[in-house]
Design an enzyme around this catalytic site. Structure first.
Site, PDB file in Angstrom:
ATOM      1  N   ASP A 414       5.190   1.742 -11.462  1.00 12.23           N
ATOM      2  CA  ASP A 414       3.887   1.660 -10.798  1.00 12.23           C
ATOM      3  C   ASP A 414       3.960   0.693  -9.611  1.00 12.23           C
ATOM      4  O   ASP A 414       4.886  -0.126  -9.501  1.00 12.23           O
ATOM      5  CB  ASP A 414       2.844   1.170 -11.806  1.00 12.23           C
ATOM      6  CG  ASP A 414       1.442   1.637 -11.464  1.00 12.23           C
ATOM      7  OD1 ASP A 414       1.232   2.172 -10.357  1.00 12.23           O
ATOM      8  OD2 ASP A 414       0.544   1.463 -12.310  1.00 12.23           O
ATOM      9  N   GLU A 417       3.292  -0.551  -3.162  1.00 13.29           N
ATOM     10  CA  GLU A 417       2.752  -0.180  -1.850  1.00 13.29           C
ATOM     11  C   GLU A 417       2.297  -1.382  -1.026  1.00 13.29           C
ATOM     12  O   GLU A 417       2.453  -1.388   0.203  1.00 13.29           O
ATOM     13  CB  GLU A 417       1.546   0.762  -2.005  1.00 13.29           C
ATOM     14  CG  GLU A 417       1.816   2.021  -2.802  1.00 13.29           C
ATOM     15  CD  GLU A 417       1.544   1.848  -4.284  1.00 13.29           C
ATOM     16  OE1 GLU A 417       1.760   2.814  -5.038  1.00 13.29           O
ATOM     17  OE2 GLU A 417       1.109   0.741  -4.696  1.00 13.29           O
ATOM     18  N   ASP A 480      -4.447   6.973  -8.315  1.00 11.30           N
ATOM     19  CA  ASP A 480      -5.762   6.726  -8.901  1.00 11.30           C
ATOM     20  C   ASP A 480      -6.810   7.691  -8.354  1.00 11.30           C
ATOM     21  O   ASP A 480      -7.381   7.481  -7.282  1.00 11.30           O
ATOM     22  CB  ASP A 480      -6.188   5.283  -8.619  1.00 11.30           C
ATOM     23  CG  ASP A 480      -5.209   4.275  -9.201  1.00 11.30           C
ATOM     24  OD1 ASP A 480      -4.360   4.691 -10.011  1.00 11.30           O
ATOM     25  OD2 ASP A 480      -5.283   3.096  -8.843  1.00 11.30           O
TER      26      ASP A 480
END
Length: 772
Positions: A414, A417, A480
């Site tokens: 995860d 970014e 998301d």
């Protein structure tokens, strides 16, 4: 980035200089170099004034031409660079005369016109694909900073796709896009996976070989051109010839890397604890027991954030309060046939025991003054692992290696970014260039470890951030999304766009991530999720087990999970195409039907491989409108036929959706529906759909690991259908969908079923008279 103020003017603070002519051309056996002053050279004194643009063309592989535009050549190289794969040296033809200079690679050429006006064209088979004309290419100064810009022509009715995972309309025309990874969710213009590659339906694609920020104006600032620009003194891009969209993807992924082969078990259902929920071993066991009691096949169990103790992410240590016996627990889960996935990220909280270790050894990103770079967003006082430091990579991998020893099978990588610019990297990488590329290094470290430990074909990630080339380390999921029908559509558009950017596999959170979906959204999303490359139940702050919604959700999940398992003989073959050809498993309609103009803008339906059309239902009441291309298509679920081309309006219950089989398809379906990793050839049923006369179809069954398990040839000619297998196979059958009882059969006894005629107990060959 926009530089102009309308067609004639420049924005305040902008100076632009454009090549005026191909003044001096030099060539060798494999390249062409053009010296292009920004004003016509009428007399010798004109050559004392600048700037001068240097354009060099070469070819790394056949049918791909590289163009490098340079202003000032004394700039120190800035890394990192996107890795390129050049397995062969192409035969390049270079010719120069008084009218033009041409470099040809395969069937693609670049031509510089000599004379009074600047013109660079790309041609294939004598036809101009695109080109750079007057005031297109430029070196620019904007607010005191240098940029290089290119604009390539875009013809009337031509469409642009790709540029990574983008959640807006699939066609990029009219959009401004910055290639810059961001954690913005699926409802914004930001994207987790940015790729400086676009594909057109005009026979070519364009890849900008730049790891940092690339700004695109797609038929926006200049409505008849695609513009791309980068900061600095040089710009390198590749024009990739097709002619078909599939050919473009094959060539692009051959250059930047193709997705790895994935284990068969990864195509089964993944169940997560969800993001910030409370759970312990009892909770986990209750979920798994509940799935088993309801006969829902489950392949992977995923532990999200709180397998580790709060404030200590990531320390890669189980929270002993909830999991007092991790090795024992993992053994108990694996004894039930499950694979185990753990959530990780590349951030180290200062409250983690690893923080001091990383700080002292130089494993964490530092500010220019030498301090460890930290902030409080996401985790208080977090720091970021520096993956340009080989020792840091080994350190990070060692922590994961211990978890693999414990019984873990894979990781959800995860984040990655929000990578800052005010940092210093161990290897001296430029922070702006590293911002996007960081995700690539992060995922590579984890994927390489899994390949070393599990072997090739057994490594798999569940990754969020990516950049060009990261398709080599699958799987990637959409991030998301909102738990709404709109969020479901956003996710689909992102996945289709990513597929047109070189990524072969893709997934998403069934039910959405942000918020709690109502039962209708959850059930519709289940059907979409199980007809995706990879399927995961996951959410934000709530559990995603189906009985938490309603009993019908249980039935829907069971039915579609089992359907996907039966489709594994077909999915295995298209997964192999993702690995060997770079073609996505989930394909925008334009990829399969490039000559059908009705498919150009379609982004709420897709092809699962080359043979199955999927139209997810984005409404509670079951109404769906979708497009059917030419031919007689058949519903896999109901057996009803639909003839295209036409638009169709239908109503579907929660246990259904438009799932159509392409005419002329031989669809293999398996005999097992409770797991994905089985012998896909044993007991296979070949479902034959609307096979026209004088047709020969070869159907390949690819075993886990990529080996050919079986091959069948189905041929129809002269009113007879002949089916052969390449080897003896146990209990295989042919199902003639929608056919009447054949007038004669050699080698099997017919059995009437709802969909047509089933022929079992076959030898290696079967001949059927179907007409007359």
């Amino acid at each position: 980035m926009k530089f102009t103020d309308g067609h004639w003017l420049l924005r305040d603070g902008v100076k632009a200089f454009h090549p005026a002519e191909a003044y001096r051309i030099t060539s060798d056996s494999d390249s062409l170099t053009v010296l292009a002053p920004v004003r016509r050279i009428e007399r010798k004194g004109d050559a004392t004034m600048g700037p001068v643009v240097t354009v060099r063309c070469s070819s790394p592989v056949p049918d791909v031409i590289a163009v490098e535009i340079t202003h000032l050549e004394g700039v120190r190289p800035r890394g990192p660079e996107i890795e390129l794969h050049s397995p062969e040296t192409p035969a390049v033809d270079v010719s120069v005369d008084d009218r033009a200079a041409v470099l040809t690679s395969g069937s693609l050429s670049v031509r510089f016109t000599r004379g009074d006006a600047w013109r660079m064209d790309f041609l294939a088979d004598g036809r101009v694909l695109t080109g750079s004309g007057a005031k297109a290419m430029a070196v620019i100064e904007a607010d005191g900073h240098p940029y290089v810009r290119e604009q390539l022509d875009l013809g009337v009715g031509q469409h642009v796709y790709g540029l990574g995972e983008r959640f807006g309309p699939l066609v990029r025309n009219g959009q401004s896009v910055d290639i810059w990874n961001a954690d913005g969710g699926t409802s914004s213009e930001q994207a987790y996976k940015n790729v400086p590659f676009y594909l057109t339906d005009a026979g070519y694609g364009v890849f900008v070989h730049h790891s940092g920020k690339v700004s695109y104006e797609v038929a926006s600032e200049a409505t008849s051109r695609v513009q791309f620009s980068v900061a600095g003194q040089s710009l390198r891009y590749f024009v990739v010839h097709g002619p078909t969209p599939k050919d473009i993807l094959r060539r692009y992924t051959a250059l930047t890397g193709r997705p790895a082969r994935l284990p068969a078990w990864s195509y089964g259902l993944w169940l997560s604890t969800s993001f910030v929920t409370d759970y312990d071993e009892g909770t986990v066991s209750s979920f798994i027991d509940g799935m088993a009691e309801r006969n829902i096949p489950l392949s992977v169990f995923h532990f999200d954030c709180f397998w580790m103790r709060e404030y200590q992410w990531c320390d890669f240590a189980w929270d002993e309060r909830a999991f007092p016996d991790p090795p024992g627990m993992l053994k108990r889960l694996k004894d039930r046939g499950l694979k185990i996935c753990l959530w990780i990220n590349p951030y180290i909280s200062q409250h983690s025991p690893l923080f001091a270790e990383g700080r002292e050894n130089g494993y964490l990103l530092r500010r220019p003054n030498g301090d460890v770079w930290q902030w409080d967003l996401w985790q208080p006082g977090l720091a970021i692992v520096d993956f340009t430091n080989p020792a840091a990579c080994s350190w990070f991998a060692e922590k994961l290696d211990a978890l693999l020893d414990m019984g873990v099978d894979c990781f959800k990588t995860d984040f990655g970014e929000r990578i800052p610019l005010d940092v210093v990297y161990f290897d001296g990488s430029d922070p702006e260039r590293m911002h996007n590329h960081y995700a690539h290094l992060y995922n590579q470290v984890v994927f390489d470890l899994l390949e070393r430990r599990r072997g090739r074909g057994e490594a798999v990630l569940f990754a969020r951030a990516a950049s060009a080339g990261t398709q080599s380390f699958p799987v990637h999921w959409s991030g998301d999304g909102e738990a709404t029908f709109e969020g479901m559509a956003q996710s689909l558009r992102g996945g289709l766009s990513l597929g047109l950017s070189g990524f072969g596999y893709w997934s998403h959170d069934i039910g959405g991530f942000i918020g709690l979906p109502d039962a209708a959204v959850f059930k519709r999303w289940i059907a979409f999720g199980l007809l995706s490359s990879h399927s995961r139940l996951h959410g934000g702050g709530s559990y995603r087990v189906p009985w938490a919604f309603d009993e019908e959700s249980v039935d829907v999940l069971r039915d579609f999970s089992r359907l996907k398992m039966r489709l594994m003989p077909y999915l295995g073959r298209i997964a192999e195409e993702a690995h060997t050809e770079g073609l996505p498993m989930m394909r925008p309609m334009i990829l399969e039907f490039p000559d059908d103009p009705s498919c150009a803008y379609l982004d709420t339906q897709y092809m699962l491989g080359d043979s199955l059309l999927v139209a997810p239902v984005f409404s509670a009441d079951g109404h769906v409108r979708y497009y059917v291309p030419e031919g007689r298509w058949t519903s896999l679920l109901s057996g009803q036929s639909i003839t295209g081309p036409r638009w169709v309006d239908e109503q579907h219950g929660f246990d259904s959706l438009p799932l159509l089989v392409r005419p002329g398809t031989v669809l293999p379906t398996g005999a097992v529906e409770d797991r994905p990793d089985y012998d896909h050839a044993a007991g296979v049923v070949l479902r034959v759909y609307s096979l026209p006369e004088t047709t020969r179809v070869k159907t390949r069954i690819v075993a886990p690991g990529g080996e050919l398990s079986a091959a069948f040839t189905v041929e129809r000619a002269g009113g007879r259908l002949h089916v052969t297998a390449d080897r003896p196979i146990a209990d295989w059958a042919v199902l003639l969908v929608g056919e009447s009882v054949p007038s004669s059969i050699e080698g099997a006894t017919p059995e009437h079923v709802a969909e047509g005629v089933l022929l079992r107990a076959l030898p290696n060959a079967l001949t059927i008279t179907v007409d007359g």
